[in-house]
Design an enzyme around this catalytic site. Structure first.
Site, PDB file in Angstrom:
ATOM      1  NE  ARG A  62      30.605  18.272  54.715  1.00  6.92           N
ATOM      2  CZ  ARG A  62      29.498  18.156  55.462  1.00  6.92           C
ATOM      3  NH1 ARG A  62      28.904  19.228  55.941  1.00  6.92           N
ATOM      4  NH2 ARG A  62      28.993  16.963  55.708  1.00  6.92           N
ATOM      5  CE1 TYR A 115      40.467  36.309  39.048  1.00  5.43           C
ATOM      6  CE2 TYR A 115      38.799  35.435  40.538  1.00  5.43           C
ATOM      7  CZ  TYR A 115      39.727  35.246  39.531  1.00  5.43           C
ATOM      8  OH  TYR A 115      39.916  34.000  39.005  1.00  5.43           O
ATOM      9  CG  ASP A 187      38.667  40.736  47.549  1.00  3.00           C
ATOM     10  OD1 ASP A 187      39.797  40.660  48.088  1.00  3.00           O
ATOM     11  OD2 ASP A 187      38.306  39.973  46.634  1.00  3.00           O
ATOM     12  CE  LYS A 212      45.326  35.494  43.350  1.00  5.60           C
ATOM     13  NZ  LYS A 212      44.189  34.702  43.693  1.00  5.60           N
TER      14      LYS A 212
HETATM   15  N1  LCS Z   1      39.614  38.267  45.063  1.00  6.44           N
HETATM   16  C1  LCS Z   1      40.660  38.781  44.393  1.00  6.44           C
HETATM   17  C2  LCS Z   1      40.993  40.227  44.563  1.00  6.44           C
HETATM   18  C3  LCS Z   1      41.404  37.970  43.535  1.00  6.44           C
HETATM   19  O1  LCS Z   1      42.435  38.523  42.890  1.00  6.44           O
HETATM   20  C4  LCS Z   1      41.041  36.608  43.376  1.00  6.44           C
HETATM   21  C5  LCS Z   1      41.774  35.719  42.457  1.00  6.44           C
HETATM   22  C6  LCS Z   1      39.940  36.122  44.088  1.00  6.44           C
HETATM   23  C7  LCS Z   1      39.263  36.977  44.935  1.00  6.44           C
HETATM   24  C8  LCS Z   1      39.513  34.679  43.992  1.00  6.44           C
HETATM   25  O2  LCS Z   1      40.367  33.896  44.765  1.00  6.44           O
HETATM   26  P1  LCS Z   1      40.748  32.373  44.457  1.00  6.44           P
HETATM   27  O3  LCS Z   1      39.482  31.599  44.439  1.00  6.44           O
HETATM   28  O4  LCS Z   1      41.448  32.335  43.140  1.00  6.44           O
HETATM   29  O5  LCS Z   1      41.615  32.010  45.621  1.00  6.44           O
HETATM   30  N2  LCS Z   1      42.627  36.371  41.555  1.00  6.44           N
HETATM   31  C9  LCS Z   1      43.298  35.818  40.596  1.00  6.44           C
HETATM   32  C10 LCS Z   1      44.094  36.534  39.684  1.00  6.44           C
HETATM   33  O6  LCS Z   1      44.251  37.751  39.648  1.00  6.44           O
HETATM   34  N3  LCS Z   1      44.668  35.672  38.846  1.00  6.44           N
HETATM   35  O7  LCS Z   1      44.281  34.388  39.090  1.00  6.44           O
HETATM   36  C11 LCS Z   1      43.350  34.377  40.215  1.00  6.44           C
END
Ligand code: LCS
Length: 398
Positions: A62, A115, A187, A212
């Site tokens: 963890r 997001y 971000d 991503k």
């Molecule tokens: N930051 C950005 C710019 C994102 O596009 C996303 C997720 C996150 C943070 C959060 O990350 P995760 O917890 O999903 O790894 N974006 C998504 C999207 O555009 N479609 O589905 C998830």
């Protein structure tokens, strides 16, 4: 230990070698997946010393795991930060950073295109714990200056923003944060360190949805934070330890594998996206296209200044609104109708009713996400096949 000088190596070399070279125990050229929850101490004193912080060593997965360490070392190199910490998702990384910087009664100053999950965390969830977030139009820098008060403990920006590809001047924003002695969090999910390195522009902390482009293959959910060693140690020792948003060893390994081809993939995503953005820009059924690489993008000059490439995400407004957008999304054959981005596969989605449905209708309108707004995450397929697919689908739109 790597045999090459990692400080002198270029980005694509670091992608392949940055995690430290072959495994010293076995000579394995791929970092092993240390699928172990706990680690044996040599003796009682060894265990006590590690707990007391008097010796380095692994204790329990963890808090840290050797596969995770290899990933963190590599990501720190790529972002040109001192240290990095991996999480089980992008949202775990973002929420952990905010919790590390804010206590009840504090506030965050954030750009207003985020997001949808981050927006929900900021506007709905955090206020329940006494942390408020002011979302402002970050393209107008005075808005930051005007809205900082004595309880503001960080500035948070997403640039380019998902899904409008709005940019914020990182260097200028960093100056404001420094003046007020608060950290700037960026971000960096959409550009990745291949196209943008916020720490070099003055930011203090970088966060990623590694789900991503960093993972890149649509098979892993993960998050990353990069910053100063002292900060990352505190994040691990307090927030990760207590909230437990850990990455699994297998997912850390999948990201390490994904990173090896990051530069190659980003070049192809960008090449394809540029071609498709131009195609859409001249299409009679398309009202407007947002892609930072187009000279028609309102912040194209800023994109050239702070990024070395424009990424693989394009958004556009189709004539005919929601109905036309639905027809398009139901008619594509090669693009997959799915959320997420950064995968080798091309994806299409409707932010207003999907990823950004956490925004109220008024907020969607104010940030320019209309009913006919469609987002493409362009993959690495042949660009002519992608264009043909969009072309045949657009023909079906009345
Ligand atoms: N930051 C950005 C710019 C994102 O596009 C996303 C997720 C996150 C943070 C959060 O990350 P995760 O917890 O999903 O790894 N974006 C998504 C999207 O555009 N479609 O589905 C998830």
């Amino acid at each position: 230990m790597s045999r090459i000088d990692l400080k002198k190596a270029h980005f694509s070399t670091l992608c392949v070698h940055g995690s430290g070279g072959v495994d010293p125990a076995t000579g394995a050229i791929s970092t092993p997946i240390y699928q172990s929850s706990t680690f044996a101490f040599k003796n009682a004193k060894h265990g006590a010393d590690i707990f007391a912080g008097e010796q380095e060593g692994y204790v329990y997965s963890r808090i840290g795991n050797p596969t995770q360490t290899a990933l963190e070392k590599e990501v720190a190199f790529l972002e040109q930060g001192e240290a990095s910490l991996a999480f089980g998702s992008g949202m775990a990384a973002i929420s952990s950073v905010i919790l590390s910087l804010c206590k009840s009664g504090n506030n965050v100053l954030s750009s207003n295109v985020l997001y949808g999950g981050t927006h929900n965390l900021f506007m709905i969830t955090l206020p329940q714990y006494g942390i408020t977030v002011k979302e402002i139009d970050g393209t107008i820098l005075e808005n930051f200056e005007k809205n900082i008060d004595e309880n503001t403990t960080c500035i948070y920006i997403e640039t380019p923003a998902n899904p409008t590809l709005t940019l914020i001047d990182i260097a200028e924003c960093a100056k404001i944060a420094k003046k007020h002695k608060i950290p700037l969090v960026v971000d960096n999910t959409l550009p990745t360190p291949y196209h943008q390195r916020p720490l070099n522009l003055g930011a203090d902390i970088v966060v990623h949805s590694a789900t991503k482009y960093i993972g890149g293959h649509g098979d892993t959910v993960a998050g990353l934070v990069v910053g100063k060693r002292e900060y990352i140690d505190r994040l691990r020792g307090e927030i990760l330890r207590d909230f437990g948003g850990i990455i699994s060893p297998l997912n850390a390994w999948l990201l390490l594998r994904g990173l090896k081809t990051l530069a190659l993939r980003m070049d192809k995503h960008e090449e394809n996206a540029m071609e498709i953005a131009k195609f859409l820009n001249f299409h009679p059924k398309v009202k407007q296209v947002w892609y930072p690489g187009l000279t028609t993008h309102p912040q194209h000059e800023l994109a050239k200044k702070q990024m070395t490439g424009f990424g693989g995400v394009i958004s556009f407004e189709i004539k005919g609104g929601r109905k036309a957008g639905e027809k398009l999304m139901n008619s594509v054959k090669l693009f997959t109708l799915a959320v997420s981005l950064g995968d080798v596969d091309s994806l299409i989605e409707h932010p207003g009713s999907m990823t950004h449905s956490t925004y109220s209708p008024e907020d969607l309108e104010s940030v320019g996400i209309s009913e006919g707004f469609v987002r493409l995450a362009v993959g690495i397929e042949d660009r002519n096949d992608l264009k043909d697919d969009l072309s045949q689908a657009l023909k079906k739109v009345q």
